[in-house]
Scaffold this motif. Structure first.
Motif, PDB file in Angstrom:
ATOM      1  N   TRP A 122      -5.270  -5.936  40.254  1.00 29.12           N
ATOM      2  CA  TRP A 122      -6.486  -6.277  40.997  1.00 29.12           C
ATOM      3  C   TRP A 122      -7.459  -6.921  40.015  1.00 29.12           C
ATOM      4  N   TRP A 151      -5.261  -4.155  45.581  1.00 26.36           N
ATOM      5  CA  TRP A 151      -4.061  -4.272  44.774  1.00 26.36           C
ATOM      6  C   TRP A 151      -3.188  -5.341  45.424  1.00 26.36           C
ATOM      7  N   THR A 162     -10.656  -7.479  44.560  1.00 20.91           N
ATOM      8  CA  THR A 162      -9.474  -7.619  45.404  1.00 20.91           C
ATOM      9  C   THR A 162      -8.893  -6.245  45.704  1.00 20.91           C
TER      10      THR A 162
END
Length: 136
Positions: free
Chosen positions: A94, A51, A49
């Motif tokens: 993340w 952040w 991902t």
């Protein structure tokens, strides 16, 4: 009881949320008054991902593979099947797959009163990702 037959196609994770190849399967999205959503997220090796933060926290439950996660300012942690990670409300973080392994997790989220589930931020840099400990 309500049974919903699988009819929603797997979605490719958008490039403005993820680095690398990520695929999302919707698991739960009950109507009001429920505010819970659940997704099975498949990260290919090295995918992660950006952040992000959640106004009402997020729980991820690893079902397969080896992953990594980090809260802003903390160390990168290795996560494995059966591990459950709680990211506190508004905690920038993340999560994703290890460089050499895929990772699948169930992501559980709750929307706030304004229906916000997630606020996306900047991508995780290669240097931030490379700070992970060995996964072997």
């Amino acid at each position: 009881m309500q049974i919903t037959r699988s009819s929603i196609d797997t979605a490719k994770g958008p490039a403005d949320w993820f680095t690398g190849d990520v695929y999302i399967d919707a698991v739960a999205a009950a109507g009001p008054p429920s505010r819970l959503t659940a997704n099975l997220v498949h990260f290919m090796p090295g995918a992660r991902t950006h952040w992000h933060r959640h106004p009402l926290s997020q729980t991820v439950f690893v079902t397969e593979g080896v992953g990594l996660c980090q809260r802003r300012g903390g160390p990168v942690e290795v996560i494995r099947p059966g591990d459950r990670v709680l990211f506190e409300a508004d905690e920038e973080h993340w999560h994703g797959a290890a460089p050499n392994r895929l990772m699948v997790h169930l992501a559980l989220n709750e929307s706030d009163a304004d229906h916000a589930v997630v606020h996306w931020l900047d991508p995780v840099t290669d240097d931030e990702y490379a700070a992970a400990p060995p996964t072997a």
